[in-house]
Design a protein around this motif. Structure first.
Motif, short mmCIF file in Angstrom:
data_model
loop_
_atom_site.label_atom_id
_atom_site.label_comp_id
_atom_site.label_asym_id
_atom_site.label_seq_id
_atom_site.Cartn_x
_atom_site.Cartn_y
_atom_site.Cartn_z
N PHE A 106 0.62 -1.14 -0.05
CA PHE A 106 0.10 -0.06 -0.01
C PHE A 106 0.83 1.20 0.08
CE2 PHE A 106 -2.14 -3.53 2.12
CZ PHE A 106 -3.04 -3.60 1.45
N VAL A 107 0.71 2.08 -0.99
CA VAL A 107 1.58 3.19 -1.22
C VAL A 107 0.41 4.69 -0.82
CG1 VAL A 107 3.01 4.69 -2.61
CG2 VAL A 107 2.81 2.20 -2.78
N VAL A 108 0.97 5.21 0.22
CA VAL A 108 0.09 6.39 0.51
C VAL A 108 1.13 7.84 0.40
CG1 VAL A 108 -1.51 5.37 1.94
CG2 VAL A 108 0.59 6.27 2.86
N GLY A 109 0.36 8.95 -0.03
CA GLY A 109 0.99 10.32 0.09
C GLY A 109 1.69 10.46 -1.13
N GLY A 110 1.44 9.69 -2.25
CA GLY A 110 2.14 9.79 -3.64
C GLY A 110 1.40 10.73 -4.52
N TYR A 111 1.94 11.19 -5.54
CA TYR A 111 1.18 12.12 -6.47
C TYR A 111 1.44 11.69 -8.06
CZ TYR A 111 0.36 15.25 -2.80
OH TYR A 111 -0.10 15.65 -1.54
N GLN A 112 1.92 10.59 -8.26
CA GLN A 112 1.94 10.46 -9.94
C GLN A 112 0.59 9.93 -10.46
OE1 GLN A 112 5.67 8.72 -11.54
NE2 GLN A 112 4.27 7.23 -12.61
N ASN A 113 -0.07 8.94 -9.89
CA ASN A 113 -1.19 8.38 -10.49
C ASN A 113 -2.59 8.80 -9.67
OD1 ASN A 113 -0.67 7.70 -13.16
ND2 ASN A 113 -1.23 5.51 -12.70
N THR A 114 -2.28 9.46 -8.60
CA THR A 114 -3.45 9.86 -7.85
C THR A 114 -3.66 11.44 -7.67
OG1 THR A 114 -2.38 9.73 -5.61
CG2 THR A 114 -3.44 7.63 -6.52
N ASN A 115 -4.89 11.83 -7.77
CA ASN A 115 -4.90 13.09 -7.56
C ASN A 115 -4.87 14.01 -6.33
OD1 ASN A 115 -5.99 13.40 -10.43
ND2 ASN A 115 -8.12 12.74 -9.75
N ASN A 116 -5.06 13.22 -5.32
CA ASN A 116 -4.97 13.68 -3.97
C ASN A 116 -3.70 13.05 -3.05
OD1 ASN A 116 -6.91 15.70 -4.45
ND2 ASN A 116 -8.25 13.89 -4.35
N GLY A 117 -3.22 12.14 -3.60
CA GLY A 117 -1.95 11.52 -2.65
C GLY A 117 -2.57 10.67 -1.90
N GLY A 118 -3.57 9.99 -2.37
CA GLY A 118 -4.52 8.74 -1.66
C GLY A 118 -3.69 7.47 -1.87
N LEU A 119 -4.49 6.53 -1.65
CA LEU A 119 -3.87 5.02 -1.56
C LEU A 119 -3.71 4.45 -2.85
CD1 LEU A 119 -3.56 2.39 0.21
CD2 LEU A 119 -6.02 2.18 0.11
N GLN A 120 -2.60 3.86 -3.31
CA GLN A 120 -2.44 2.89 -4.31
C GLN A 120 -1.95 1.53 -3.85
OE1 GLN A 120 0.37 6.31 -5.87
NE2 GLN A 120 0.00 4.86 -7.67
N ILE A 121 -2.75 0.38 -4.25
CA ILE A 121 -2.67 -0.85 -3.98
C ILE A 121 -1.99 -1.69 -5.09
CG2 ILE A 121 -3.92 -3.09 -3.09
CD1 ILE A 121 -6.07 -0.99 -2.20
N LEU A 122 -0.83 -2.28 -4.57
CA LEU A 122 -0.09 -3.04 -5.51
C LEU A 122 0.14 -4.48 -5.22
CD1 LEU A 122 3.16 -0.44 -5.82
CD2 LEU A 122 1.05 -0.35 -6.96
N ASP A 123 -0.12 -5.30 -6.09
CA ASP A 123 0.00 -6.74 -5.87
C ASP A 123 1.56 -7.03 -6.06
OD1 ASP A 123 0.27 -9.49 -6.37
OD2 ASP A 123 -1.63 -9.58 -7.07
N VAL A 124 2.13 -7.70 -5.05
CA VAL A 124 3.59 -7.91 -5.30
C VAL A 124 3.77 -9.58 -5.11
CG1 VAL A 124 4.24 -5.86 -4.34
CG2 VAL A 124 3.94 -7.51 -2.85
N SER A 125 2.95 -10.21 -5.89
CA SER A 125 2.85 -11.69 -5.87
C SER A 125 4.06 -12.09 -6.61
CB SER A 125 1.55 -12.22 -6.76
OG SER A 125 0.60 -12.15 -5.92
N ASN A 126 4.49 -11.13 -8.00
CA ASN A 126 5.79 -11.38 -8.35
C ASN A 126 6.41 -10.15 -7.68
OD1 ASN A 126 8.20 -10.89 -9.88
ND2 ASN A 126 7.15 -11.27 -11.74
N PRO A 127 7.54 -10.50 -6.88
CA PRO A 127 8.07 -9.53 -5.90
C PRO A 127 8.89 -8.35 -6.64
CG PRO A 127 8.67 -11.47 -5.02
CD PRO A 127 7.84 -11.72 -6.29
N VAL A 128 9.47 -8.75 -7.91
CA VAL A 128 10.31 -7.73 -8.50
C VAL A 128 9.45 -6.93 -9.75
CG1 VAL A 128 12.50 -8.86 -7.82
CG2 VAL A 128 11.12 -9.22 -10.00
N ALA A 129 8.21 -7.37 -9.91
CA ALA A 129 7.23 -6.70 -10.60
C ALA A 129 5.86 -6.39 -10.25
CB ALA A 129 7.34 -7.56 -12.28
N PRO A 130 5.66 -5.43 -9.50
CA PRO A 130 4.44 -5.16 -8.70
C PRO A 130 3.48 -4.77 -9.96
CG PRO A 130 6.33 -3.89 -7.70
CD PRO A 130 6.75 -4.56 -8.96
#
Length: 173
Positions: free
Chosen positions: A62-86
């Motif tokens: 879970f990535v928070v406080g970011g600004y690349q793909n979210t308008n407000n620095g909200g939550l981005q949820i990444l699947d890291v089942s392949n650990p080196v390719a989220p």
């Protein structure tokens, strides 16, 4: 990237490192702790971040406080089942999130700029949903929170002059 702020979370043999300096999430193989190796950088949907948090049992980051793909620095949820390719599987970008924690399938969000504490249901990580209502902090600036482990109480700290530590009863959200 240059920054005075970094955060990281370990899932398996990999440390995921984020920074407000940009550059995405660095992925470091720590299987040999005497020789950690940068193996990848995920920057497809994450530029910078304030904090990151993980759910190792479900291979979620879970990535928070970011600004690349979210308008407000909200939550981005990444699947890291392949650990080196989220792979990003969801976003919740209604408001800026300063920090978060998880207990079971419930995320505790600290909306520092909005003076609110909020919970999200992550039962289906690809479709996060509201879990109850916001709690408005009368003193403002909810900085960080951590569940006690009983499913009922969450300890929250405020980031302001004279801020408090509070214990919230979240049993009836």
């Amino acid at each position: 990237p240059g920054s005075i702020w970094r955060d990281m979370f370990v899932i398996g043999d990999y440390a995921y490192v984020g920074t407000e300096g940009g550059g995405g999430i660095q992925i470091v193989d720590i299987s040999d702790p005497t020789d950690p190796t940068l193996v990848s950088t995920y920057n497809t949907t994450v530029g910078n971040s304030h904090n990151i948090f993980g759910d190792p049992a479900r291979n979620l980051l879970f990535v928070v406080g970011g600004y690349q793909n979210t308008n407000n620095g909200g939550l981005q949820i990444l699947d890291v089942s392949n650990p080196v390719a989220p792979v990003e599987i969801a976003q919740w970008d209604n408001q800026y999130i300063h920090d978060m924690s998880i207990e079971g399938n419930i995320a505790h969000l600290n909306l520092i700029s909005a003076d609110r504490f909020r919970m999200l249901d992550l039962t289906t990580p690809s479709a996060p949903g509201n879990h109850g209502s916001n709690w408005n902090d009368p003193n403002g600036a909810p900085h960080a929170s951590w569940p006690v482990g009983d499913g009922v109480h969450v300890v929250m700290a405020e980031e302001n002059n004279g801020g408090h530590i509070k214990i919230l009863d979240v049993s009836t959200p």
